[in-house]
Motif scaffolding. Sequence first.
Motif, short mmCIF file in Angstrom:
data_model
loop_
_atom_site.label_atom_id
_atom_site.label_comp_id
_atom_site.label_asym_id
_atom_site.label_seq_id
_atom_site.Cartn_x
_atom_site.Cartn_y
_atom_site.Cartn_z
N LYS A 1 0.83 -1.20 0.00
CA LYS A 1 0.00 0.00 0.00
C LYS A 1 0.88 1.26 0.00
CE LYS A 1 -3.80 2.41 2.25
NZ LYS A 1 -3.19 3.73 2.14
N TRP A 2 1.92 1.22 0.83
CA TRP A 2 2.84 2.36 0.93
C TRP A 2 3.44 2.68 -0.45
CZ3 TRP A 2 8.32 3.20 0.83
CH2 TRP A 2 8.76 4.34 1.50
N LEU A 3 3.82 1.63 -1.18
CA LEU A 3 4.40 1.82 -2.51
C LEU A 3 3.36 2.35 -3.51
CD1 LEU A 3 6.61 -1.40 -2.78
CD2 LEU A 3 7.40 0.95 -2.44
N ALA A 4 2.16 1.75 -3.46
CA ALA A 4 1.12 2.18 -4.40
C ALA A 4 0.77 3.65 -4.16
CB ALA A 4 -0.11 1.29 -4.24
N ASP A 5 0.72 4.06 -2.89
CA ASP A 5 0.43 5.46 -2.58
C ASP A 5 1.50 6.40 -3.14
OD1 ASP A 5 -1.86 4.72 -1.31
OD2 ASP A 5 -1.09 4.91 0.75
N MET A 6 2.72 5.89 -3.22
CA MET A 6 3.82 6.70 -3.79
C MET A 6 3.75 6.77 -5.30
SD MET A 6 7.34 5.53 -1.94
CE MET A 6 8.47 6.66 -2.74
N GLY A 7 3.05 5.80 -5.91
CA GLY A 7 2.99 5.75 -7.37
C GLY A 7 3.89 4.67 -7.97
N LEU A 8 4.29 3.70 -7.13
CA LEU A 8 5.13 2.60 -7.62
C LEU A 8 4.31 1.33 -7.81
CD1 LEU A 8 8.22 3.37 -5.36
CD2 LEU A 8 8.06 3.70 -7.84
N ASN A 9 4.85 0.36 -8.55
CA ASN A 9 4.06 -0.85 -8.83
C ASN A 9 4.88 -2.14 -8.88
OD1 ASN A 9 5.33 -0.19 -11.18
ND2 ASN A 9 3.49 0.15 -12.38
N ALA A 10 6.03 -2.15 -8.20
CA ALA A 10 6.80 -3.40 -8.05
C ALA A 10 7.49 -3.39 -6.69
CB ALA A 10 7.84 -3.52 -9.16
N ILE B 1 1.36 -10.45 2.61
CA ILE B 1 2.05 -9.54 1.67
C ILE B 1 1.46 -9.73 0.27
CG2 ILE B 1 4.26 -8.98 0.55
CD1 ILE B 1 5.66 -9.78 3.18
N GLY B 2 1.25 -11.01 -0.08
CA GLY B 2 0.69 -11.33 -1.39
C GLY B 2 -0.69 -10.72 -1.61
N GLU B 3 -1.54 -10.81 -0.58
CA GLU B 3 -2.90 -10.23 -0.67
C GLU B 3 -2.85 -8.72 -0.88
OE1 GLU B 3 -5.44 -11.06 2.73
OE2 GLU B 3 -4.92 -13.19 2.51
N GLU B 4 -1.98 -8.09 -0.10
CA GLU B 4 -1.84 -6.63 -0.20
C GLU B 4 -1.31 -6.23 -1.58
OE1 GLU B 4 -2.36 -3.83 2.15
OE2 GLU B 4 -3.80 -5.45 2.52
N ALA B 5 -0.36 -7.02 -2.07
CA ALA B 5 0.24 -6.72 -3.38
C ALA B 5 -0.81 -6.83 -4.49
CB ALA B 5 1.41 -7.65 -3.65
N LEU B 6 -1.64 -7.86 -4.37
CA LEU B 6 -2.69 -8.07 -5.37
C LEU B 6 -3.68 -6.90 -5.35
CD1 LEU B 6 -3.15 -10.48 -7.27
CD2 LEU B 6 -4.82 -11.36 -5.63
N LYS B 7 -4.03 -6.50 -4.11
CA LYS B 7 -4.99 -5.42 -3.93
C LYS B 7 -4.47 -4.10 -4.53
CE LYS B 7 -6.28 -4.15 0.43
NZ LYS B 7 -6.69 -4.58 1.77
N HIS B 8 -3.18 -3.89 -4.42
CA HIS B 8 -2.61 -2.60 -4.84
C HIS B 8 -1.81 -2.69 -6.15
CE1 HIS B 8 -3.93 -0.68 -1.15
NE2 HIS B 8 -3.49 -1.74 -0.49
N ASP B 9 -1.98 -3.79 -6.88
CA ASP B 9 -1.28 -4.00 -8.15
C ASP B 9 0.23 -3.80 -8.05
OD1 ASP B 9 -0.88 -4.56 -10.84
OD2 ASP B 9 -1.14 -2.47 -11.44
N ILE B 10 0.83 -4.51 -7.12
CA ILE B 10 2.29 -4.47 -6.97
C ILE B 10 2.86 -5.81 -7.47
CG2 ILE B 10 4.21 -4.30 -5.32
CD1 ILE B 10 2.66 -1.68 -5.46
N PHE B 11 3.75 -5.75 -8.44
CA PHE B 11 4.40 -6.95 -8.96
C PHE B 11 5.46 -7.40 -7.96
CE2 PHE B 11 7.68 -9.21 -11.25
CZ PHE B 11 7.01 -9.97 -12.20
N LEU B 12 5.38 -8.67 -7.53
CA LEU B 12 6.30 -9.15 -6.50
C LEU B 12 7.40 -10.06 -7.05
CD1 LEU B 12 3.90 -10.20 -3.59
CD2 LEU B 12 5.40 -8.19 -3.64
N SER B 13 8.61 -9.84 -6.52
CA SER B 13 9.71 -10.77 -6.73
C SER B 13 10.40 -10.96 -5.38
CB SER B 13 10.70 -10.22 -7.78
OG SER B 13 11.08 -8.90 -7.45
N ILE B 14 11.19 -12.01 -5.27
CA ILE B 14 11.93 -12.25 -4.01
C ILE B 14 13.40 -12.44 -4.33
CG2 ILE B 14 12.20 -13.71 -1.96
CD1 ILE B 14 9.39 -14.55 -2.10
N HIS B 15 14.26 -11.81 -3.52
CA HIS B 15 15.70 -12.01 -3.66
C HIS B 15 16.13 -13.15 -2.74
CE1 HIS B 15 19.90 -11.40 -4.24
NE2 HIS B 15 19.73 -10.31 -4.95
N ALA B 16 16.71 -14.20 -3.33
CA ALA B 16 17.17 -15.36 -2.56
C ALA B 16 18.40 -14.99 -1.71
CB ALA B 16 17.52 -16.49 -3.52
N PRO B 17 18.73 -15.81 -0.70
CA PRO B 17 19.86 -15.48 0.18
C PRO B 17 21.19 -15.28 -0.57
CG PRO B 17 18.59 -17.28 1.11
CD PRO B 17 18.02 -17.02 -0.25
#
Length: 285
Positions: free
Chosen positions: A26-35, A54-70
Amino acid sequence: MIRFGPSGNSESFYNAGYKSSVDMPKWLADMGLNAYEYQCNRGVRIGKEASGKIGEEALKHDIFLSIHAPYYVNMASPEEEKRENSKKHIIKTLNAAKWMGAKRIVVHVGSYSKVDKKWALYTVKKGLSQVIEEADNSGLGEITICPEILGKNNQLGSLEEILDLCKIDERLTPTVDFAHLHARGQGSLSSPADFESVLDILENSLGKERFKNLHCHFSRVEFTKGGEKKHWTMKDIQYGPEFSHLAEIILKKKMEPVIICESRGKMAEDALKMKKIYEKIKGGI
Ligand SMILES: [Zn+2]
């Protein structure tokens, strides 16, 4: 659609009183970002419930998710146990991605500081094939593994090596870290033409489909003879490369990549600066 977002959480997110990454979409979407690239740099410690939130929130706010492995993944380790554990860490990251609904995971495949380069590449290819097979058997095959171009000379991760690695399975897509390319090349990205020649190589090797939605990392970077030293912010203009040079070529090639900003502490703010640079150039064409 081109996407912009941060790698991990900005200092300003915590300064504003937030504590949990669940609040990031949500914080990112409010800023105008989408990943958003969620960081498991120091280990995959997130569970199913938190990932799901996190996934639910991302879906709600159209944020594309990726994860950085260790970061400690090293599939080219001379020790078999470390190689085996590295594969397990990648599978764990894929699992977290599935819970989160993340489409991609970013992996530093390894280092050849202690081993022969050819052996390292051969061993990583073999290991990665095994990881892909296990992922397919565990229902994790839809998540894209993105081996990253790395910035230090002793890391397995030059442009050529990563493209070679991506040949073992057509789903593999590189994480093109332009700061790392710049550092490894001792300042090789200093004009739009420099970016274009790198992107030409990627396009020819990957084919149109994989190339169009490339996964990219961007920040200004300080380097030494050994390559990458430190990531800086957009304000630190004594360090390259320039995002405007890349933005020009993204538009020229009609790409729709995911651009993850890795500026020190200001990754979200700088992702927004990059988005504005891109939009300004787009508006001027
Ligand atoms: Zn990385």
